[in-house]
Each structure stands twice: as C-alpha cells, then as structure tokens.
Design an enzyme around this catalytic site. Structure first.
Site, PDB file in Angstrom:
ATOM      1  N   GLU A 123       0.830  -1.211   0.000  1.00  0.00           N
ATOM      2  CA  GLU A 123       0.000   0.000   0.000  1.00  0.00           C
ATOM      3  C   GLU A 123       0.869   1.268   0.000  1.00  0.00           C
ATOM      4  O   GLU A 123       0.650   2.181   0.807  1.00  0.00           O
ATOM      5  CB  GLU A 123      -0.947  -0.006   1.206  1.00  0.00           C
ATOM      6  CG  GLU A 123      -1.830  -1.242   1.259  1.00  0.00           C
ATOM      7  CD  GLU A 123      -2.909  -1.170   2.346  1.00  0.00           C
ATOM      8  OE1 GLU A 123      -2.717  -0.425   3.322  1.00  0.00           O
ATOM      9  OE2 GLU A 123      -3.938  -1.841   2.189  1.00  0.00           O
ATOM     10  N   GLU A 268      -6.117  -8.396   0.168  1.00  0.00           N
ATOM     11  CA  GLU A 268      -6.588  -8.410   1.557  1.00  0.00           C
ATOM     12  C   GLU A 268      -8.090  -8.152   1.575  1.00  0.00           C
ATOM     13  O   GLU A 268      -8.573  -7.231   0.925  1.00  0.00           O
ATOM     14  CB  GLU A 268      -5.910  -7.318   2.401  1.00  0.00           C
ATOM     15  CG  GLU A 268      -4.414  -7.456   2.558  1.00  0.00           C
ATOM     16  CD  GLU A 268      -3.819  -6.342   3.429  1.00  0.00           C
ATOM     17  OE1 GLU A 268      -4.578  -5.628   4.120  1.00  0.00           O
ATOM     18  OE2 GLU A 268      -2.589  -6.169   3.392  1.00  0.00           O
TER      19      GLU A 268
END
Ligand SMILES: *[C@@H]1O[C@H](CO)[C@@H](O)[C@H](O)[C@H]1NC(C)=O
Ligand SMILES: *[C@@H]1O[C@H](CO)[C@@H](O)[C@H](O)[C@H]1NC(C)=O
Ligand SMILES: *[C@@H]1O[C@H](CO)[C@@H](O)[C@H](O)[C@H]1NC(C)=O
Ligand SMILES: *[C@@H]1O[C@H](CO)[C@@H](O)[C@H](O)[C@H]1NC(C)=O
Length: 481
Positions: A123, A268
C-alpha cells in the site's frame, strides 16, 4: 499382538488425520495473509500444519523471512512473498540490490517453493505516507521483475504491488465513474501498463469495514453480502454490497487507463473482531459467511463474473502492529494470537457452523496473571504513569470504547493493563511491580466477555521487547505527552 494393535491404532490415527485434507477438495480456493508482527510467534511448522489441515493452500507474506518461508518449502502451497516499503528505496536505487534480493529470497529455494508473486511494497500510495514512496515504487517494481526474468523464473513469478483501494475514486460513488486518484493518475497508468505487459495482476485490498469505520453516513447493511441496500449504476447494474461496487470501480479505472482486461487479485479482505464499535465476532462472522458463500458460488462481480482470487486478512491477531489507523489494527485475525479460531468459519462456503482447526502444539506460560493490588496505597499518585507505561508496550486496545473490555470497572481496567504488560514480558516478576501497585495471582482475572490472556511461549524469531527498551519507550511517551 500389542504391537499389531498399536499399528492398527496408528493406522486409524493416520486415517483420521487424513480426513480434513480429503474434505479439503471442497474448500474454497482462498488465500491467507500471514503477518509477522506478533511479540510471541508460533512455530512456523505448526502454523503450516494448521493451514494444511484446514485445506488452505495459498499464503501471502509481507516480507521474505526465511524462518516461516522455510516451513513452506516442498509443500506445494502457492506463495506470495513481500518487500516492505522501507526497502523500496534500496530496490529502486540499484538493479544489483534487486538482483541480490531475488538471489537470496527466490532463487535459493529452487523449485521447492511454489512462488507465484513478489509483492513490491505494501500500500505504498496510502495518503498517510504523504507520497514518500512515489518516486521509488515504480523503479523498484521494474527492477524486481527484471531480476526475476533474468533468474529465469519471470514466466511464473510476477512482481506485483498490493494497493489500497484509495488509489482510485468515484466522485459520485458509482462504480462507472471509477478512475485513478488525480494526484497519482499518470503514475498508476504507467504501473498498470507495466503489469499488463508482464502478465502480472493488479493486487488490491478492499475493506468494507473501513468504509464503515471512516464514515458515520455509510449504509451499514451495504458493508455485508446479505444486506438489503442496493445502489443503481449506469446500464441497469445494481450493487448490493460495497465489496462488489469497490471492485468494479477498479475495473472502470483500469478501463480508463487502457488495460480493460488486467487481472485483479484481492490481496486483503477481512473484518476485525475488537478495538472498534463495529469490530466484533458477530459482525466478522457475518462478513466472512457472506464472502465464503460468494466465493463458493464463483459469481464474481457484475462486471467480472466468475472466479475471484482473494486473500483473507489476516491469519492471526498481531500485537505489535501500529494502531495509528485505529485500535482494531491488532485484531484482524481469523485466529487468535495463540492460533485458535474466534468464530465458526466454513471454508467450503456452505455456511455450516464449523470451526477451523487450531494451530497444534502451542505452549503456554504458567496460568498466572498480574493484577492491581487492592491493598496497595497509591499515596504519591504513581498510578497514571504506571498505566501509561504498561500500555505503551503492552496491548491495551481491548479497553477502548466499543471494545470487548470497555465495560471493566476502574480496578479491573488497571489490572488489564498491568497483565498485558506482564504477559508481554514473559511473566518476568520484575514486570509485575509497578511501584508496588501490582501483584501476581493464580486466580483467572478474566470477566464475562473480557479475556485476560495468558501469553504463549514464544517459538523464537522476533523477541519480546526487553525491559530496558520498554522503559525507554514509556519515557519517550512521557516526554511527548
Ligand atoms: C531477503 O529477504 C529478507 C526478509 O525480508 C530481507 O531481510 C533481506 O534483506 C533480503 N535479502 C536481500 C539480499 O535483499
Ligand atoms: C505525513 O504528514 C503529516 C502532516 O504533515 C504528519 O503528521 C505525518 O507524520 C506524515 N507521515 C509520514 C509517514 O511522513
Ligand atoms: C478504562 O481504560 C480505557 C482506556 O484507557 C478508558 O477509555 C476507560 O474510560 C477506562 N475505564 C474506567 C472505568 O476507568
Ligand atoms: C480464564 O477465563 C476465561 C473466561 O472464562 C477463559 O476463556 C480462559 O480460558 C481462562 N484462562 C485460563 C488460563 O484458564
């Protein structure tokens, strides 16, 4: 005769042991994120046994620590290794560094490790990072893919970038207006074209829980897969959950960037069980029930029907995770810190109330707790400082508003903080003093709904912070406050 009986008994045990694996054929093809930010890790070989027993055959990691990775060798499990953000500069700065990474963390396993992806960064474009990785991300990705290619594994091992769903936006909340965030649009376009050219997928993390936690106006039911709420998009498409809507927003963004068919992997997806008013076992079960049923049906999303590739986040609660995003950060596990299932989860997607098998052979410290000593007198007002000290390195995230231990009275509250610190320090007697305000007891201090845990015997790896380090931390906290 006795020998024969023993053999027969042995065979029966083998048969029994084999049955979950056989049931594994009907298990949804789902992966798990195996994080390592625990003060007391379990033995990787035990964790891997648990994965096998439950029929889980895909694992994603955030680094390439040889300790857990070694346990995955020769098992045929599909693996995604990771390169942490703080290594991006190194990987972008010189191709030689990327080559060394691949040599040390990929080539070394030969074909004993079924490596599928290398996640470069995690991220990296999160707004909270203030653009820190903007310059290094793409060069690092290119260097790693090139090193994989040169090592002769680029055909099967792809460099990818797990991105948070905040890299794309839809101004009117409709998937059809999906586009990459204006500040990174050019960079994202280059990245997705590169992924496309190398046969690599787009890895995205999608969190309905965060949509709910970040906005009080978010329609609650829309976070789940069995809700009543629908939103209508162009072309008569109707969305009944934010997961699908979010995924299809990405599909539109990819189309706008010129790669309409780029494969998507959900790196995720999950729901935490503590540390927030919407983080509990009941809602987590509801989310996962819906997700598993969806995956079992291979229904996909309105724009991308068919099979979805998803990694659950995460395997265990991790007590060393940063709680900057919220107290829930340490409670994402489908299993507890000691490898036990928190709620029924049917990986076959049939919605049965089945519990996952726990991690075997976990060993505990003695059954003793550190609690506030009723008889102690806090004449010099040392209590607040001691609580702060305990919570600075122990985990107090279950105490806050909406969390499992929020209902404790003041004394139990103090005991909770003291005990978490004591357990974190492997029950060192010196860690249950707190200026004479604490005592050790063998009476279970847990109350209804609030567990005062007993820590496990750490299997090694990352050690619990030493006492002096915790003292330093508490001192730093006091300076800041
Ligand atoms: C291999 O991965 C490990 C664990 O993530 C890391 O510490 C190490 O620096 C890597 N090796 C190289 C040569 O970059
Ligand atoms: C980003 O900027 C904010 C505000 O300027 C600051 O508080 C924060 O520490 C910065 N974060 C990082 C990772 O640099
Ligand atoms: C217990 O501790 C939490 C977290 O520090 C705090 O929010 C709460 O108000 C405390 N409760 C009592 C009864 O002191
Ligand atoms: C303490 O009590 C709690 C709640 O009843 C229970 O879940 C936990 O297993 C107990 N711990 C030990 C070590 O007996």
């Amino acid at each position: 005769m006795a020998r024969l009986l023993r053999l027969l008994a042995g065979a029966a045990v083998l048969l029994l042991a084999a049955s979950p694996a056989m049931a594994g054929t009907s298990v949804v093809d789902v992966g798990v994120n195996w994080g390592s930010q625990l003060s007391h890790p379990m033995l990787p070989s035990s964790v891997v046994k648990m994965l096998k027993t439950n029929g889980i055959s895909k694992v994603k990691m955030f680094d390439a620590d040889p300790w857990p990775v070694g346990a995955l060798v020769d098992l045929g499990m599909e693996v995604m290794l990771g390169i942490p953000n703080d290594m991006l500069e190194t990987m972008s700065g010189s191709y030689g560094n990327a080559k060394d990474w691949v040599k040390e963390n990929v080539t070394v396993y030969g074909n004993k490790l079924k490596l599928k992806y290398v996640a470069v960064g995690n991220e990296p474009f999160l707004k909270a990072y203030n653009g820190s990785f903007m310059k290094t991300m793409f060069p690092a990705l290119k260097n790693i893919q090139k090193a994989l290619d040169e090592a002769g594994v680029g055909g099967t091992v792809k460099a990818v970038v797990p991105l948070n769903a905040d890299v794309y936006v839809s101004p009117d909340d409709k998937p059809s207006s999906g586009a990459f965030r204006p500040d990174i649009d050019d960079l994202m376009t280059d990245i997705v074209k590169f992924l496309h050219d190398h046969g690599a997928p787009f890895v995205v993390n999608i969190y309905p829980f965060l949509s709910l936690a970040l906005s009080d106006h978010f329609p609650f039911e829309f976070a789940f897969f069995d809700g009543g709420k629908n939103i209508q998009d162009k072309g008569g498409i109707s969305y009944s959950n934010v997961f699908d809507a979010n995924y299809d927003t990405l599909v539109h963004a990819l189309k706008k960037a010129g790669v309409p068919n780029l494969k998507i992997v959900v790196g995720e997806a999950g729901w935490p069980t503590d540390g927030d008013k919407n983080a509990n076992v009941k809602l987590a079960k509801r989310f996962y029930d819906g997700l598993m049923k969806k995956l079992a049906k291979n229904e996909g999303t309105p724009l991308r029907p068919g099979k979805l590739e998803v990694y659950l986040f995460g395997l265990f609660d991790e007590d060393q995770k940063s709680i900057a995003p919220g107290d829930f950060e340490r409670h994402w596990g489908i299993l507890t810190y000691d490898g036990k299932p928190k709620f029924p989860m049917d990986l076959s997607g049939q919605g049965h109330d089945k519990l996952l098998s726990p991690v075997p052979d976990v060993q505990y410290l003695p059954s003793q707790w550190c609690v506030f000593d009723d008889k102690a007198k806090d004449q010099s007002g040392k209590l607040p400082g001691n609580i702060q000290y305990a919570c600075a390195s122990g985990d107090c995230t279950a105490l806050g508003y909406g969390s499992s231990c929020n209902g404790l009275d003041e004394k139990s509250n103090i005991s909770y903080a003291f005990n978490m610190y004591f357990q974190m320090q492997d029950q060192d007697v010196r860690a249950c003093d707190f200026d004479g305000l604490a005592k050790i007891t063998d009476k279970n201090a847990s109350t209804r709904g609030c567990l005062f845990p007993i820590q496990i015997i750490s299997a090694g790896g990352r050690a619990a912070p030493a006492l002096w380090w915790a003292a330093l931390l508490a001192f730093a906290v006091m300076l800041v406050v």
